[in-house]
Design a protein around this motif. Structure first.
Motif, short mmCIF file in Angstrom:
data_model
loop_
_atom_site.label_atom_id
_atom_site.label_comp_id
_atom_site.label_asym_id
_atom_site.label_seq_id
_atom_site.Cartn_x
_atom_site.Cartn_y
_atom_site.Cartn_z
N MET A 1 1.21 -1.04 -0.11
CA MET A 1 0.35 -0.10 0.22
C MET A 1 1.49 0.98 -0.02
SD MET A 1 -3.53 1.11 2.75
CE MET A 1 -4.29 -0.18 1.35
N THR A 2 0.60 2.27 -0.43
CA THR A 2 2.08 3.55 -1.17
C THR A 2 1.30 4.67 0.32
OG1 THR A 2 0.09 4.60 -1.88
CG2 THR A 2 1.24 3.27 -3.50
N ALA A 3 1.85 5.56 0.28
CA ALA A 3 1.61 6.65 1.52
C ALA A 3 0.65 7.16 1.72
CB ALA A 3 3.35 7.65 1.64
N VAL A 4 -0.01 7.51 -0.03
CA VAL A 4 -1.05 8.25 -0.24
C VAL A 4 -2.41 7.58 0.43
CG1 VAL A 4 -2.54 9.13 -2.67
CG2 VAL A 4 0.06 9.76 -2.21
N ASN A 5 -2.56 6.39 -0.33
CA ASN A 5 -3.39 5.92 0.17
C ASN A 5 -3.30 5.77 1.65
OD1 ASN A 5 -4.15 4.92 -2.02
ND2 ASN A 5 -3.37 2.59 -2.85
N ILE A 6 -2.40 5.65 2.85
CA ILE A 6 -2.43 5.18 4.45
C ILE A 6 -2.39 6.73 4.20
CG2 ILE A 6 -0.98 4.88 6.27
CD1 ILE A 6 -1.08 2.86 4.36
N ILE A 10 -6.20 6.82 6.88
CA ILE A 10 -5.65 7.69 7.99
C ILE A 10 -7.18 9.31 7.99
CG2 ILE A 10 -4.82 9.66 10.11
CD1 ILE A 10 -2.37 7.62 8.83
N ASN A 11 -7.44 10.04 7.03
CA ASN A 11 -8.00 11.03 6.53
C ASN A 11 -9.44 10.45 7.42
OD1 ASN A 11 -10.13 12.92 4.62
ND2 ASN A 11 -8.23 13.54 5.81
N VAL A 12 -9.99 9.44 6.56
CA VAL A 12 -11.46 8.35 6.83
C VAL A 12 -12.35 8.15 8.26
CG1 VAL A 12 -13.01 6.59 6.03
CG2 VAL A 12 -11.12 8.01 4.53
N TRP A 13 -10.67 7.46 8.56
CA TRP A 13 -11.13 7.25 10.08
C TRP A 13 -11.12 8.41 10.85
CZ3 TRP A 13 -13.68 2.91 10.94
CH2 TRP A 13 -13.81 2.24 10.14
N GLN A 14 -10.08 9.66 11.09
CA GLN A 14 -10.48 10.60 11.67
C GLN A 14 -11.98 11.63 11.57
OE1 GLN A 14 -6.85 12.46 10.27
NE2 GLN A 14 -5.55 12.14 12.24
N ARG A 15 -12.37 10.80 10.08
CA ARG A 15 -13.46 11.58 9.70
C ARG A 15 -14.55 10.97 10.33
NH1 ARG A 15 -13.44 12.21 4.03
NH2 ARG A 15 -12.63 11.56 3.37
N LEU A 16 -14.16 9.34 10.41
CA LEU A 16 -15.63 8.56 10.71
C LEU A 16 -15.60 8.56 12.08
CD1 LEU A 16 -14.98 5.62 8.40
CD2 LEU A 16 -17.20 7.20 8.11
N LEU A 26 -4.78 1.19 13.68
CA LEU A 26 -5.05 1.11 11.67
C LEU A 26 -4.47 0.24 11.46
CD1 LEU A 26 -6.83 1.98 8.99
CD2 LEU A 26 -5.63 3.81 8.55
N PHE A 27 -5.20 -0.72 10.25
CA PHE A 27 -4.16 -2.15 9.88
C PHE A 27 -3.86 -1.22 8.37
CE2 PHE A 27 -4.86 -3.12 13.89
CZ PHE A 27 -3.70 -3.92 14.37
N GLU A 28 -2.83 -1.84 7.36
CA GLU A 28 -2.36 -1.72 6.22
C GLU A 28 -3.22 -2.28 5.40
OE1 GLU A 28 1.08 -3.08 3.32
OE2 GLU A 28 0.69 -4.48 5.11
N LEU A 117 -0.70 -8.78 10.33
CA LEU A 117 -0.35 -7.90 11.47
C LEU A 117 0.49 -6.48 11.55
CD1 LEU A 117 -0.22 -10.46 13.95
CD2 LEU A 117 -2.56 -9.51 13.31
N HIS A 118 0.01 -5.47 10.38
CA HIS A 118 0.80 -4.56 9.77
C HIS A 118 -0.06 -3.23 10.23
CE1 HIS A 118 3.56 -1.14 7.23
NE2 HIS A 118 3.79 -1.98 8.31
N VAL A 119 0.32 -2.62 11.17
CA VAL A 119 0.10 -1.60 12.29
C VAL A 119 0.92 -0.15 11.03
CG1 VAL A 119 -0.24 0.70 13.74
CG2 VAL A 119 -0.37 -2.34 14.04
N VAL A 120 0.18 0.50 10.40
CA VAL A 120 0.36 1.72 9.85
C VAL A 120 0.03 2.98 10.77
CG1 VAL A 120 0.69 0.42 7.59
CG2 VAL A 120 -1.93 1.59 8.40
N HIS A 121 -1.13 3.45 11.53
CA HIS A 121 -1.57 4.45 11.87
C HIS A 121 -2.02 4.37 13.60
CE1 HIS A 121 -2.00 8.71 12.85
NE2 HIS A 121 -3.39 8.18 13.41
N VAL A 122 -1.03 4.96 14.59
CA VAL A 122 -1.85 4.89 15.97
C VAL A 122 -2.49 5.94 16.38
CG1 VAL A 122 -1.51 4.44 18.06
CG2 VAL A 122 -0.33 3.04 16.65
#
Length: 132
Positions: A1-6, A10-16, A26-28, A117-122
């Motif tokens: 997954m690319t950094a742009v997708n990550i 992150i933005n989607v989950w911050q809004r939700l 958030l996982f990959e 199990l790849h965490v990309v954001h906390v």
């Protein structure tokens, strides 16, 4: 997954997840674990939850899913048999927009997150709540 997708995820989950007191991880592949009782290392806590409740097993409650059609954001959230394990499916991901297709696609993403199990954001919001 690319950094742009990550960044998009992150933005989607911050809004939700608008409750400023909720911490989440958030996982990959788009699975988010909302930590209702965060303790210690959040990534470790979320990893244990997604390891147990992420992998799909057809014919059991681990294969169950629900689909939430998002109102303020494009796409869907796919739920599983743990209320705090949610997977985002973007509008460009499934082959069609039927609930079964979206649900199966989201379940497969949750399965990958639960096995890779790849965490990309906390998002640690333990200190952001106003004291009572």
């Amino acid at each position: 997954m690319t950094a742009v997708n990550i960044e998009i995820l992150i933005n989607v989950w911050q809004r939700l997840l608008t409750d400023p007191r909720k911490s989440w991880v958030l996982f990959e592949h788009g699975t988010c674990v909302v930590l209702t009782a965060p303790v210690g290392e959040l990534a470790e806590q979320a990893t244990e939850i997604v390891k147990k409740f992420g992998p799909a097993q057809a014919g059991s409650s681990a294969g169950d899913f629900g689909v939430i059609d998002l109102k303020d954001t494009e796409g869907w959230v796919v739920t599983g048999y743990h209320n705090d394990v949610l997977t985002y499916v973007g509008p460009d991901e499934p082959m069609d927009e039927s609930e079964i297709t979206v649900g199966l696609f989201g379940r497969s993403k949750r399965h990958r997150d639960g096995t890779e199990l790849h965490v990309v954001h906390v998002e640690d919001n333990r200190g952001s709540a106003d004291p009572a």
